[in-house]
Design an enzyme around this catalytic site. Structure first.
Site, mmCIF file in Angstrom:
data_model
loop_
_atom_site.group_PDB
_atom_site.id
_atom_site.type_symbol
_atom_site.label_atom_id
_atom_site.label_comp_id
_atom_site.label_asym_id
_atom_site.label_seq_id
_atom_site.Cartn_x
_atom_site.Cartn_y
_atom_site.Cartn_z
ATOM 1 N N ALA A 180 -2.785 -5.440 -5.878
ATOM 2 C CA ALA A 180 -3.586 -5.626 -6.798
ATOM 3 C C ALA A 180 -4.955 -5.302 -5.996
ATOM 4 O O ALA A 180 -4.691 -5.468 -4.691
ATOM 5 C CB ALA A 180 -3.636 -7.039 -7.520
ATOM 6 N N GLY A 234 1.223 -6.526 -5.694
ATOM 7 C CA GLY A 234 1.177 -6.001 -7.197
ATOM 8 C C GLY A 234 1.830 -4.912 -7.014
ATOM 9 O O GLY A 234 2.532 -4.394 -8.230
ATOM 10 N N GLU A 243 5.508 -5.482 -7.081
ATOM 11 C CA GLU A 243 5.746 -6.033 -8.533
ATOM 12 C C GLU A 243 5.851 -4.988 -9.364
ATOM 13 O O GLU A 243 6.619 -5.030 -10.618
ATOM 14 C CB GLU A 243 4.563 -7.143 -8.903
ATOM 15 C CG GLU A 243 4.901 -8.496 -7.939
ATOM 16 C CD GLU A 243 3.676 -9.356 -8.155
ATOM 17 O OE1 GLU A 243 2.640 -9.036 -8.110
ATOM 18 O OE2 GLU A 243 4.074 -10.514 -8.189
ATOM 19 N N GLU A 277 1.281 -11.797 -0.357
ATOM 20 C CA GLU A 277 0.017 -12.599 -1.013
ATOM 21 C C GLU A 277 -0.024 -13.782 -0.056
ATOM 22 O O GLU A 277 -1.134 -14.286 -0.120
ATOM 23 C CB GLU A 277 0.427 -12.894 -2.470
ATOM 24 C CG GLU A 277 0.492 -11.741 -3.453
ATOM 25 C CD GLU A 277 1.619 -10.962 -3.441
ATOM 26 O OE1 GLU A 277 2.470 -10.959 -2.543
ATOM 27 O OE2 GLU A 277 1.843 -10.369 -4.548
HETATM 28 N N1 DAK Z 1 -6.979 -3.856 -2.412
HETATM 29 C C1 DAK Z 1 -8.182 -3.283 -2.330
HETATM 30 N N2 DAK Z 1 -8.350 -2.394 -1.243
HETATM 31 C C2 DAK Z 1 -7.335 -2.185 -0.693
HETATM 32 C C3 DAK Z 1 -6.062 -2.647 -0.820
HETATM 33 C C4 DAK Z 1 -5.811 -3.731 -1.761
HETATM 34 N N3 DAK Z 1 -4.673 -4.295 -1.973
HETATM 35 N N4 DAK Z 1 -5.237 -2.119 0.162
HETATM 36 C C5 DAK Z 1 -5.777 -1.368 0.897
HETATM 37 N N5 DAK Z 1 -7.027 -1.170 0.249
HETATM 38 C C6 DAK Z 1 -8.260 -0.138 0.832
HETATM 39 C C7 DAK Z 1 -8.656 -0.842 2.202
HETATM 40 O O1 DAK Z 1 -9.634 -1.809 1.843
HETATM 41 C C8 DAK Z 1 -9.229 0.551 2.639
HETATM 42 O O2 DAK Z 1 -10.600 0.615 2.134
HETATM 43 P P1 DAK Z 1 -11.921 1.085 2.894
HETATM 44 O O3 DAK Z 1 -12.104 0.030 3.913
HETATM 45 O O4 DAK Z 1 -11.310 2.268 3.573
HETATM 46 O O5 DAK Z 1 -13.006 1.360 1.817
HETATM 47 C C9 DAK Z 1 -8.394 1.424 2.376
HETATM 48 O O6 DAK Z 1 -7.531 0.968 1.205
HETATM 49 C C10 DAK Z 1 -7.471 2.035 3.342
HETATM 50 O O7 DAK Z 1 -6.582 0.631 3.768
HETATM 51 P P2 DAK Z 1 -6.802 0.052 5.462
HETATM 52 O O8 DAK Z 1 -7.943 0.828 6.018
HETATM 53 O O9 DAK Z 1 -6.434 -1.322 5.171
HETATM 54 O O10 DAK Z 1 -5.320 0.997 5.822
HETATM 55 P P3 DAK Z 1 -4.390 0.524 6.827
HETATM 56 O O11 DAK Z 1 -3.539 1.578 7.251
HETATM 57 O O12 DAK Z 1 -5.104 0.100 8.159
HETATM 58 O O13 DAK Z 1 -3.486 -0.654 6.556
HETATM 59 C C11 DAK Z 1 -2.134 -1.918 4.819
HETATM 60 C C12 DAK Z 1 -2.872 -0.371 5.255
HETATM 61 C C13 DAK Z 1 -1.448 -1.644 3.290
HETATM 62 C C14 DAK Z 1 -1.549 -2.523 5.814
HETATM 63 C C15 DAK Z 1 -3.587 -2.717 4.607
HETATM 64 O O14 DAK Z 1 -4.500 -1.929 3.712
HETATM 65 C C16 DAK Z 1 -3.359 -4.035 3.630
HETATM 66 O O15 DAK Z 1 -2.867 -4.969 4.139
HETATM 67 N N6 DAK Z 1 -3.856 -3.948 2.461
HETATM 68 C C17 DAK Z 1 -3.529 -5.260 1.511
HETATM 69 C C18 DAK Z 1 -2.055 -5.283 1.250
HETATM 70 C C19 DAK Z 1 -1.972 -6.664 0.435
HETATM 71 O O16 DAK Z 1 -2.295 -7.713 0.845
HETATM 72 N N7 DAK Z 1 -1.709 -6.388 -0.865
HETATM 73 C C20 DAK Z 1 -1.285 -7.509 -1.866
HETATM 74 C C21 DAK Z 1 -2.466 -7.812 -2.663
HETATM 75 S S1 DAK Z 1 -2.549 -9.292 -3.705
HETATM 76 C C22 DAK Z 1 -2.640 -10.288 -11.153
HETATM 77 C C23 DAK Z 1 -1.504 -9.459 -10.928
HETATM 78 C C24 DAK Z 1 -1.091 -8.937 -9.633
HETATM 79 C C25 DAK Z 1 -1.569 -9.509 -8.545
HETATM 80 C C26 DAK Z 1 -2.805 -10.390 -8.638
HETATM 81 C C27 DAK Z 1 -3.081 -10.691 -9.892
HETATM 82 N N8 DAK Z 1 -3.006 -10.572 -12.438
HETATM 83 C C28 DAK Z 1 -2.219 -9.853 -13.712
HETATM 84 C C29 DAK Z 1 -4.561 -10.699 -12.542
HETATM 85 C C30 DAK Z 1 -1.066 -9.244 -7.225
HETATM 86 C C31 DAK Z 1 -1.868 -9.669 -6.177
HETATM 87 C C32 DAK Z 1 -1.720 -8.841 -5.041
HETATM 88 O O17 DAK Z 1 -1.162 -7.638 -4.964
#
Ligand code: DAK
Length: 270
Positions: free
Chosen positions: A78, A121, A124, A144
């Site tokens: 997400a 997400g 998911e 998460e």
């Molecule tokens: N959200 C927003 N932006 C994201 C993102 C994310 N989940 N993942 C990556 N990006 C963006 C980065 O911020 C970056 O943007 P800029 O800085 O270039 O503007 C761009 O994508 C490229 O990412 P990185 O520079 O970080 O790329 P790397 O190769 O260095 O790293 C990575 C890739 C996948 C390891 C890293 O981006 C990362 O750790 N991303 C986050 C992964 C994560 O934690 N995912 C879980 C998020 S929490 C809901 C339903 C579902 C959910 C919640 C609520 N409701 C129904 C309300 C689910 C929650 C989640 O998924």
């Protein structure tokens, strides 16, 4: 914010497979935010659900493939930037969880074609699909916990059902992601394929499903999903009822007549 639609819908010609005519009826949905690794914003989720609902109501569509634009991610979660500003009240007041629930009501079979990251997400979303074709470069995980929260769109439930409690505990409590091969060994994905072939192989699989009688396909999907929700006794009763119902369809008559006449069936979807 990306200009234009966040989810593209297309109707590609299915890749050839085996014998028989090309079935058609396959829709391809592409999450199109590659600059944010296809992170699922609230707006994107709304578009995705609307697109799937429209396809679900389209009698010409028999199977959907969902993928992410580019090669780096199916969806990296997400949108964390959007989530950062949320409170318990705002999450409760919003309709985003209802949107996730709406995905469950889609009767059309959906195949996730996953390259790169399927995290949070994104994982998911892949698990909310019915089958997963993973490229060798795919990575699945629920990170998460590293953000101070837990999976909130089905991760604790679907991952546990897919790979078992012990493995789900480890992945969710540590936030570790797993490779496509580890995911396949654990039972999370159907198929691991060379990365560049991911979409073609998913479309091929979709073509095989789309060539089957659509009412029976939807019935089978519904009954398989029922297995995760109910007791064996109730599930067997539901299956029997669904089986009986299919005997009223033209496709059942056609399928059995075609077998007897040693010819290929022509499905009417009724
Ligand atoms: N959200 C927003 N932006 C994201 C993102 C994310 N989940 N993942 C990556 N990006 C963006 C980065 O911020 C970056 O943007 P800029 O800085 O270039 O503007 C761009 O994508 C490229 O990412 P990185 O520079 O970080 O790329 P790397 O190769 O260095 O790293 C990575 C890739 C996948 C390891 C890293 O981006 C990362 O750790 N991303 C986050 C992964 C994560 O934690 N995912 C879980 C998020 S929490 C809901 C339903 C579902 C959910 C919640 C609520 N409701 C129904 C309300 C689910 C929650 C989640 O998924």
């Amino acid at each position: 914010m990306s200009p234009g639609p966040l989810v593209r819908v297309a109707f590609p010609a299915p890749a050839p497979f085996g014998q028989g005519p090309p079935p058609g009826g396959v829709a391809l949905l592409t999450i199109d935010r590659p600059e944010a690794l296809n992170a699922v914003s609230f707006a994107l989720l709304a578009e995705l659900v609307a697109a799937l609902r429209a396809l679900d109501a389209d009698r010409a569509c028999h199977c959907a493939v969902l993928t992410g634009a580019g090669s780096r991610a199916f969806a990296a979660g997400a949108d964390i930037r959007e989530l950062a500003g949320q409170t318990p009240e705002s999450l409760r007041a919003g309709d985003d969880f209802e949107r996730w629930d709406e995905l469950r009501a889609i009767g059309l079979p959906i195949i996730a074609a996953v390259r790169g990251y399927a995290l949070g997400g994104g994982c998911e979303l892949a698990m909310a699909c019915d089958l997963i074709v993973a490229g060798e470069d795919a990575q699945f995980g629920q990170p998460e916990i590293k953000l101070g929260v837990i999976p909130g769109a089905g991760g604790t439930q679907r991952l546990t059902r897919a790979i078992g409690k012990a493995r789900a505990m480890e992945l969710i409590l540590t936030g570790r992601s797993i490779s496509a091969r580890e995911a396949a060994a654990a039972g999370l994905v159907n198929l691991v394929v060379p990365a560049e072939e991911t979409l073609d192989r998913a479309l091929q699989l979709a073509g095989q499903i789309a060539a089957m009688p659509p009412i029976a396909v939807r019935s089978a999907k519904a009954m398989i999903n029922r297995a995760a929700e109910t007791s064996l006794t109730d599930g067997l009763a539901d299956e029997r009822q669904a089986f009986f119902d299919l005997f009223a369809t033209a496709d059942k008559a056609e399928g059995m007549a075609a077998f007897a006449e040693k010819r290929a069936p022509t499905w009417q979807g009724r």
